[in-house]
Write a protein that holds these residues in place. Sequence first.
Motif, PDB file in Angstrom:
ATOM      1  N   ALA A  91      60.602 100.488  42.145  1.00 53.66           N
ATOM      2  CA  ALA A  91      60.260  99.092  41.900  1.00 53.66           C
ATOM      3  C   ALA A  91      58.992  98.703  42.666  1.00 53.66           C
ATOM      4  O   ALA A  91      58.141  97.962  42.155  1.00 53.66           O
ATOM      5  N   LEU A  92      58.863  99.204  43.892  1.00 52.31           N
ATOM      6  CA  LEU A  92      57.668  98.918  44.681  1.00 52.31           C
ATOM      7  C   LEU A  92      56.425  99.504  44.020  1.00 52.31           C
ATOM      8  O   LEU A  92      55.363  98.865  43.993  1.00 52.31           O
ATOM      9  N   ALA A  93      56.544 100.709  43.490  1.00 45.94           N
ATOM     10  CA  ALA A  93      55.401 101.357  42.844  1.00 45.94           C
ATOM     11  C   ALA A  93      54.954 100.572  41.621  1.00 45.94           C
ATOM     12  O   ALA A  93      53.755 100.314  41.436  1.00 45.94           O
ATOM     13  N   VAL A  94      55.916 100.190  40.773  1.00 46.94           N
ATOM     14  CA  VAL A  94      55.569  99.431  39.563  1.00 46.94           C
ATOM     15  C   VAL A  94      54.961  98.078  39.934  1.00 46.94           C
ATOM     16  O   VAL A  94      53.963  97.655  39.350  1.00 46.94           O
ATOM     17  N   PHE A  95      55.554  97.407  40.917  1.00 49.45           N
ATOM     18  CA  PHE A  95      55.012  96.112  41.344  1.00 49.45           C
ATOM     19  C   PHE A  95      53.584  96.264  41.849  1.00 49.45           C
ATOM     20  O   PHE A  95      52.711  95.448  41.541  1.00 49.45           O
ATOM     21  N   SER A  96      53.335  97.311  42.637  1.00 48.02           N
ATOM     22  CA  SER A  96      51.997  97.506  43.195  1.00 48.02           C
ATOM     23  C   SER A  96      50.959  97.732  42.108  1.00 48.02           C
ATOM     24  O   SER A  96      49.807  97.315  42.243  1.00 48.02           O
ATOM     25  N   GLN A  97      51.378  98.366  41.000  1.00 47.59           N
ATOM     26  CA  GLN A  97      50.444  98.631  39.908  1.00 47.59           C
ATOM     27  C   GLN A  97      50.196  97.390  39.058  1.00 47.59           C
ATOM     28  O   GLN A  97      49.059  97.069  38.728  1.00 47.59           O
ATOM     29  N   THR A  98      51.274  96.703  38.679  1.00 41.05           N
ATOM     30  CA  THR A  98      51.114  95.541  37.798  1.00 41.05           C
ATOM     31  C   THR A  98      50.437  94.381  38.510  1.00 41.05           C
ATOM     32  O   THR A  98      49.781  93.557  37.874  1.00 41.05           O
ATOM     33  N   HIS A  99      50.580  94.314  39.851  1.00 41.01           N
ATOM     34  CA  HIS A  99      49.969  93.222  40.599  1.00 41.01           C
ATOM     35  C   HIS A  99      48.773  93.663  41.438  1.00 41.01           C
ATOM     36  O   HIS A  99      48.184  92.849  42.157  1.00 41.01           O
ATOM     37  N   ARG A 100      48.437  94.969  41.352  1.00 41.39           N
ATOM     38  CA  ARG A 100      47.315  95.523  42.120  1.00 41.39           C
ATOM     39  C   ARG A 100      47.447  95.137  43.600  1.00 41.39           C
ATOM     40  O   ARG A 100      46.528  94.599  44.217  1.00 41.39           O
ATOM     41  N   HIS A 101      48.645  95.409  44.149  1.00 40.41           N
ATOM     42  CA  HIS A 101      48.986  94.990  45.508  1.00 40.41           C
ATOM     43  C   HIS A 101      49.041  96.211  46.421  1.00 40.41           C
ATOM     44  O   HIS A 101      50.021  96.975  46.417  1.00 40.41           O
ATOM     45  N   LYS A 102      48.002  96.417  47.212  1.00 41.47           N
ATOM     46  CA  LYS A 102      47.868  97.638  48.017  1.00 41.47           C
ATOM     47  C   LYS A 102      48.958  97.806  49.071  1.00 41.47           C
ATOM     48  O   LYS A 102      49.493  98.912  49.236  1.00 41.47           O
ATOM     49  N   PRO A 103      49.340  96.763  49.831  1.00 42.92           N
ATOM     50  CA  PRO A 103      50.394  96.962  50.837  1.00 42.92           C
ATOM     51  C   PRO A 103      51.706  97.479  50.235  1.00 42.92           C
ATOM     52  O   PRO A 103      52.385  98.318  50.840  1.00 42.92           O
ATOM     53  N   THR A 104      52.047  96.983  49.044  1.00 42.50           N
ATOM     54  CA  THR A 104      53.259  97.457  48.380  1.00 42.50           C
ATOM     55  C   THR A 104      53.109  98.910  47.966  1.00 42.50           C
ATOM     56  O   THR A 104      54.063  99.698  48.049  1.00 42.50           O
ATOM     57  N   ALA A 105      51.916  99.283  47.533  1.00 40.60           N
ATOM     58  CA  ALA A 105      51.662 100.678  47.153  1.00 40.60           C
ATOM     59  C   ALA A 105      51.832 101.604  48.351  1.00 40.60           C
ATOM     60  O   ALA A 105      52.381 102.712  48.225  1.00 40.60           O
ATOM     61  N   ILE A 106      51.390 101.160  49.518  1.00 41.54           N
ATOM     62  CA  ILE A 106      51.519 101.966  50.735  1.00 41.54           C
ATOM     63  C   ILE A 106      52.990 102.168  51.095  1.00 41.54           C
ATOM     64  O   ILE A 106      53.419 103.266  51.439  1.00 41.54           O
ATOM     65  N   GLU A 107      53.775 101.106  50.993  1.00 44.18           N
ATOM     66  CA  GLU A 107      55.201 101.208  51.293  1.00 44.18           C
ATOM     67  C   GLU A 107      55.912 102.102  50.266  1.00 44.18           C
ATOM     68  O   GLU A 107      56.795 102.897  50.616  1.00 44.18           O
ATOM     69  N   ALA A 108      55.512 101.984  48.993  1.00 46.78           N
ATOM     70  CA  ALA A 108      56.096 102.840  47.959  1.00 46.78           C
ATOM     71  C   ALA A 108      55.801 104.305  48.246  1.00 46.78           C
ATOM     72  O   ALA A 108      56.670 105.175  48.093  1.00 46.78           O
ATOM     73  N   SER A 109      54.579 104.580  48.680  1.00 45.82           N
ATOM     74  CA  SER A 109      54.193 105.954  49.003  1.00 45.82           C
ATOM     75  C   SER A 109      55.010 106.493  50.179  1.00 45.82           C
ATOM     76  O   SER A 109      55.448 107.654  50.165  1.00 45.82           O
ATOM     77  N   ARG A 110      55.230 105.653  51.176  1.00 47.74           N
ATOM     78  CA  ARG A 110      56.002 106.084  52.339  1.00 47.74           C
ATOM     79  C   ARG A 110      57.420 106.466  51.925  1.00 47.74           C
ATOM     80  O   ARG A 110      57.953 107.506  52.353  1.00 47.74           O
ATOM     81  N   ARG A 111      58.033 105.653  51.087  1.00 46.05           N
ATOM     82  CA  ARG A 111      59.403 105.930  50.659  1.00 46.05           C
ATOM     83  C   ARG A 111      59.461 107.160  49.743  1.00 46.05           C
ATOM     84  O   ARG A 111      60.423 107.927  49.777  1.00 46.05           O
ATOM     85  N   TYR A 112      58.432 107.322  48.938  1.00 45.86           N
ATOM     86  CA  TYR A 112      58.380 108.487  48.058  1.00 45.86           C
ATOM     87  C   TYR A 112      58.311 109.777  48.875  1.00 45.86           C
ATOM     88  O   TYR A 112      59.016 110.753  48.582  1.00 45.86           O
ATOM     89  N   GLN A 113      57.463 109.785  49.896  1.00 49.01           N
ATOM     90  CA  GLN A 113      57.341 110.980  50.727  1.00 49.01           C
ATOM     91  C   GLN A 113      58.658 111.296  51.429  1.00 49.01           C
ATOM     92  O   GLN A 113      59.023 112.457  51.599  1.00 49.01           O
TER      93      GLN A 113
END
Length: 372
Positions: A2-24
Amino acid sequence: MALAVFSQTHRHKPTAIEASRRYQSLLGIVQARVGQVGRCISNEADLDACLLAIFFMARYETVMFWPTEHFSPVALALMQDWSHHDGAMAVLKTWFQSSDRKPATFLVKHTRRGLIKCSLLRNLPLPDWLLDGSQFGEVGLELGYDRHIVGVVNLHYDMKSLLARTELDITEAEILNDEANRLLEQLDDWVAKFPQAWSFRQHDFPDFGPWPRKHFFSPTLYTFDKPAYGAAWALYFAARMLTSSISLRLLGLIHDDGSSSPLHRHQLLDSSQSFQQMIESLAATVPCCLGLFTASGHHNSADNQSMTLASTKRVVQPHLANLLVWCLTLASIIPVMDQGQQAWFRSELAELGRLTGTGILETAETGQWGSL
């Protein structure tokens, strides 16, 4: 996810960083448990959990994907997402070959569907153990479509193998073209079994232009009582387009070799006309499938043109966009299509990517998109 999709649809970098952390973090957990796959498949819940984890990791890769300046279609074929598909293939094979195999779960069925699509995109043949959809939970109309798409994936692989040879084998080209014709007949038998309620109505609006434009390819629109019915027809149009394109390429080989007969030339004309009709029909389903238009009136009306068409003026919802992603993906990568028509399909696919937050789909209109 959900964080990854939100970061893409809203172009929100902090959310993308958190999504990446959880993915790793998830990636580390899955890698640590790879050796336990044999034990996981004996328990239905563990098997589903394993397949679901792989699905979400692959989905994350496609959502967050964006090309660098050095990106090319070759790089697309090597992207990390494919390794997750290879992992899913290994898990599914282990389950299938297990002596105490349980009935296929919903996730087993859908994992296999994803692997079939992946094999087509990567030009890989399907292994024998994966061919019979009934062993993976496919029934009814879904099994009918499954049998067709399995045949097309392997036919496409055989055609590409033929094209890669230094010497052309006309006899094999004719055999493969006969198989393409058989698959087209099989597909027509499948669509003939659609319930009457799934029927579409054709409407023509010549004054509604200009054409083509966003979501509207031509004045012709197909309307359905439900978007899901339109999605079923879109599968048919896209599958027939794909199969006809293979036939066109094979007949083109025979013609270029000087070996074409009157029958081959007749088949070439028929395939070309059918291919063009499928392009137009698939494009005509897009607005209604996306929920942009609804038709009032009874679907059994003798005069389809008497029905009124009303724009819903709604923003496209992601769940409706997802109904068309696979069909438009196929339309965007078939190599024998007119460039203008394909550009429209690629633009539509990129728009669906923006709507659903799927980064890799947004690259469809960048000029770096591949082809089959």
